[in-house]
Motif scaffolding. Structure first.
Motif, PDB file in Angstrom:
ATOM      1  N   UNK A  39      33.019 103.248  46.984  1.00  0.00           N
ATOM      2  CA  UNK A  39      32.226 104.053  47.325  1.00  0.00           C
ATOM      3  C   UNK A  39      33.050 105.021  48.667  1.00  0.00           C
ATOM      4  N   UNK A  40      33.809 104.279  49.207  1.00  0.00           N
ATOM      5  CA  UNK A  40      34.760 105.192  50.017  1.00  0.00           C
ATOM      6  C   UNK A  40      35.574 106.115  49.442  1.00  0.00           C
ATOM      7  N   UNK A  41      36.131 105.697  48.468  1.00  0.00           N
ATOM      8  CA  UNK A  41      36.841 106.713  47.609  1.00  0.00           C
ATOM      9  C   UNK A  41      35.907 107.685  47.146  1.00  0.00           C
ATOM     10  N   UNK A  42      34.616 107.400  46.736  1.00  0.00           N
ATOM     11  CA  UNK A  42      33.912 108.488  46.215  1.00  0.00           C
ATOM     12  C   UNK A  42      33.568 109.433  47.213  1.00  0.00           C
ATOM     13  N   UNK A  43      33.275 109.105  48.265  1.00  0.00           N
ATOM     14  CA  UNK A  43      32.946 109.744  49.490  1.00  0.00           C
ATOM     15  C   UNK A  43      34.099 110.647  49.757  1.00  0.00           C
ATOM     16  N   UNK A  44      35.486 110.210  49.935  1.00  0.00           N
ATOM     17  CA  UNK A  44      36.691 110.969  50.089  1.00  0.00           C
ATOM     18  C   UNK A  44      36.899 111.967  49.151  1.00  0.00           C
ATOM     19  N   UNK A  45      36.544 111.896  47.821  1.00  0.00           N
ATOM     20  CA  UNK A  45      36.807 112.577  46.611  1.00  0.00           C
ATOM     21  C   UNK A  45      35.744 113.688  46.907  1.00  0.00           C
ATOM     22  N   UNK A  46      34.615 113.400  46.963  1.00  0.00           N
ATOM     23  CA  UNK A  46      33.484 114.351  47.345  1.00  0.00           C
ATOM     24  C   UNK A  46      33.787 115.456  48.617  1.00  0.00           C
ATOM     25  N   UNK A  98      36.930 116.175  49.448  1.00  0.00           N
ATOM     26  CA  UNK A  98      38.111 116.912  48.850  1.00  0.00           C
ATOM     27  C   UNK A  98      37.803 117.968  48.206  1.00  0.00           C
ATOM     28  N   UNK A  99      36.514 117.644  46.996  1.00  0.00           N
ATOM     29  CA  UNK A  99      35.826 118.675  46.262  1.00  0.00           C
ATOM     30  C   UNK A  99      35.239 119.643  47.003  1.00  0.00           C
ATOM     31  N   UNK A 100      34.395 119.340  48.023  1.00  0.00           N
ATOM     32  CA  UNK A 100      33.837 120.400  48.815  1.00  0.00           C
ATOM     33  C   UNK A 100      33.998 120.191  50.383  1.00  0.00           C
ATOM     34  N   UNK A 101      35.241 120.637  50.647  1.00  0.00           N
ATOM     35  CA  UNK A 101      35.539 120.481  52.065  1.00  0.00           C
ATOM     36  C   UNK A 101      34.958 121.151  53.170  1.00  0.00           C
ATOM     37  N   UNK A 102      33.767 122.177  52.702  1.00  0.00           N
ATOM     38  CA  UNK A 102      33.171 122.741  53.733  1.00  0.00           C
ATOM     39  C   UNK A 102      31.837 122.307  54.243  1.00  0.00           C
ATOM     40  N   UNK A 103      31.607 121.090  53.198  1.00  0.00           N
ATOM     41  CA  UNK A 103      30.177 120.545  53.486  1.00  0.00           C
ATOM     42  C   UNK A 103      30.626 119.440  54.594  1.00  0.00           C
ATOM     43  N   UNK A 104      29.614 119.754  55.815  1.00  0.00           N
ATOM     44  CA  UNK A 104      29.843 118.453  56.869  1.00  0.00           C
ATOM     45  C   UNK A 104      29.340 117.108  56.264  1.00  0.00           C
ATOM     46  N   UNK A 105      28.601 117.117  55.440  1.00  0.00           N
ATOM     47  CA  UNK A 105      27.822 115.782  54.984  1.00  0.00           C
ATOM     48  C   UNK A 105      27.785 115.906  53.704  1.00  0.00           C
ATOM     49  N   UNK A 106      28.736 114.927  52.657  1.00  0.00           N
ATOM     50  CA  UNK A 106      28.790 115.090  51.408  1.00  0.00           C
ATOM     51  C   UNK A 106      27.674 114.059  50.654  1.00  0.00           C
ATOM     52  N   UNK A 107      26.975 113.152  51.524  1.00  0.00           N
ATOM     53  CA  UNK A 107      26.142 112.407  50.934  1.00  0.00           C
ATOM     54  C   UNK A 107      24.968 112.859  50.413  1.00  0.00           C
ATOM     55  N   UNK A 108      24.524 112.402  49.054  1.00  0.00           N
ATOM     56  CA  UNK A 108      23.522 112.847  48.342  1.00  0.00           C
ATOM     57  C   UNK A 108      22.145 112.578  49.299  1.00  0.00           C
ATOM     58  N   UNK A 109      21.249 113.289  48.916  1.00  0.00           N
ATOM     59  CA  UNK A 109      19.797 113.114  49.478  1.00  0.00           C
ATOM     60  C   UNK A 109      19.177 111.762  48.836  1.00  0.00           C
ATOM     61  N   UNK A 110      18.745 110.783  49.757  1.00  0.00           N
ATOM     62  CA  UNK A 110      18.138 109.743  49.258  1.00  0.00           C
ATOM     63  C   UNK A 110      17.124 109.269  50.051  1.00  0.00           C
ATOM     64  N   UNK A 111      15.981 108.520  49.750  1.00  0.00           N
ATOM     65  CA  UNK A 111      15.184 108.127  50.608  1.00  0.00           C
ATOM     66  C   UNK A 111      15.940 106.886  51.575  1.00  0.00           C
ATOM     67  N   UNK A 112      15.783 107.091  52.733  1.00  0.00           N
ATOM     68  CA  UNK A 112      16.377 105.513  53.510  1.00  0.00           C
ATOM     69  C   UNK A 112      17.935 106.131  54.120  1.00  0.00           C
ATOM     70  N   UNK A 113      18.459 107.360  53.513  1.00  0.00           N
ATOM     71  CA  UNK A 113      19.765 107.796  53.946  1.00  0.00           C
ATOM     72  C   UNK A 113      19.561 108.456  55.351  1.00  0.00           C
ATOM     73  N   UNK A 114      20.269 108.047  56.179  1.00  0.00           N
ATOM     74  CA  UNK A 114      20.387 108.823  57.589  1.00  0.00           C
ATOM     75  C   UNK A 114      20.726 110.258  57.721  1.00  0.00           C
ATOM     76  N   UNK A 115      20.275 110.985  58.390  1.00  0.00           N
ATOM     77  CA  UNK A 115      20.741 112.420  58.365  1.00  0.00           C
ATOM     78  C   UNK A 115      22.113 112.447  59.166  1.00  0.00           C
TER      79      UNK A 115
END
Length: 242
Positions: free
Chosen positions: A216-223, A225-242
């Motif tokens: 998951x850490x690698x997944x986060x880092x790859x996202x 790198x893929x979208x460097x302008x996004x401050x938060x790369x986590x997908x929206x899901x119930x229970x995910x902190x903002x």
């Protein structure tokens, strides 16, 4: 910015030793030990005609299947927890949200993934390793982003583009670490019978969670790198902190 192997491994360790990570280690350890005990209980001398033995073997096999499914569910929940950043409690949504469909996709997708990588390895070693690295993150897309395994394969292929050599290095480093730790624990524990087996299984559960957290850490880092302008790369899901 290039993919950072050491940072990924360090972040994976930090996520594993947080409260949620340790809870997941404990749950997976219990399930693994249960499966080992069920398998040993079901083993009986061949050739017996006692119908009770057959019934017991069926029941043990059924329970073992249930435990195996529970283990898959636990790993799906772990991927969701590690991706969410939650450290103190596990939201119920991570356990309930499309868990049946996600479990089915992980099981079927796991078989397809193994076949693809094996066929690539049979043809030549390099294609097998290339496919392994390129498609490896499919399970995160299934668990975290609710994709089916076919779409998840495509997403992983796209995500890993441009970083595959470093991801291969990460895989070698993580596998090497797991092998060394497993040997250091299992060899001294072997003479202690069931106690040693429980210790080995518990360490194995911890290593599995570490591997998932690192994934998951690698997944986060790859996202990132893929979208460097996004401050938060986590997908929206119930229970995910903002």
């Amino acid at each position: 910015m290039a993919f950072a192997i050491l940072n990924t491994m360090s972040e994976g360790f930090e996520r594993t030793v947080q409260r949620n990570g340790l809870v997941l280690v404990a749950v997976l350890a219990v399930l693994t030990v249960m499966n080992t005990l069920l398998a040993s209980t079901a083993m009986e001398p061949a050739g017996t005609a006692d119908p009770t033995v057959g019934v017991l073997g069926f029941v043990m096999g059924l329970l073992s299947f249930v435990v195996a499914i529970a283990s898959v569910v636990t790993m799906i929940v772990a991927l969701r927890v590690f991706a969410s950043g939650e450290t103190e409690h596990i939201p119920r949504a991570f356990v309930r949200r499309t868990i049946g469909l996600a479990t089915l996709n992980v099981i079927v997708g796991g078989v397809v993934f193994a076949v693809i990588v094996t066929l690539g390895g049979v043809l030549l070693v390099i294609p097998g390793l290339f496919l392994l690295v390129s498609l490896y993150y499919w399970s995160v897309f299934v668990a975290v982003e609710d994709q089916n395994f076919v779409r998840a394969f495509r997403s992983s292929w796209s995500l890993t583009r441009g970083s595959r050599l470093r991801l291969f290095g990460l895989g070698v480093a993580v596998v090497g670490l797991l092998v060394v730790v497993t040997a250091l624990v299992s060899i001294p524990a072997a003479p202690f019978g069931i106690v040693g087996a429980i210790v080995t299984q518990t360490v194995g559960a911890a290593l599995t969670m570490y591997a998932l957290a690192t994934t998951v850490s690698a997944y986060d880092q790859l996202r990132t790198l893929d979208q460097p302008d996004r401050p938060d790369t986590q997908p929206d899901m119930p229970g995910t902190p903002a």
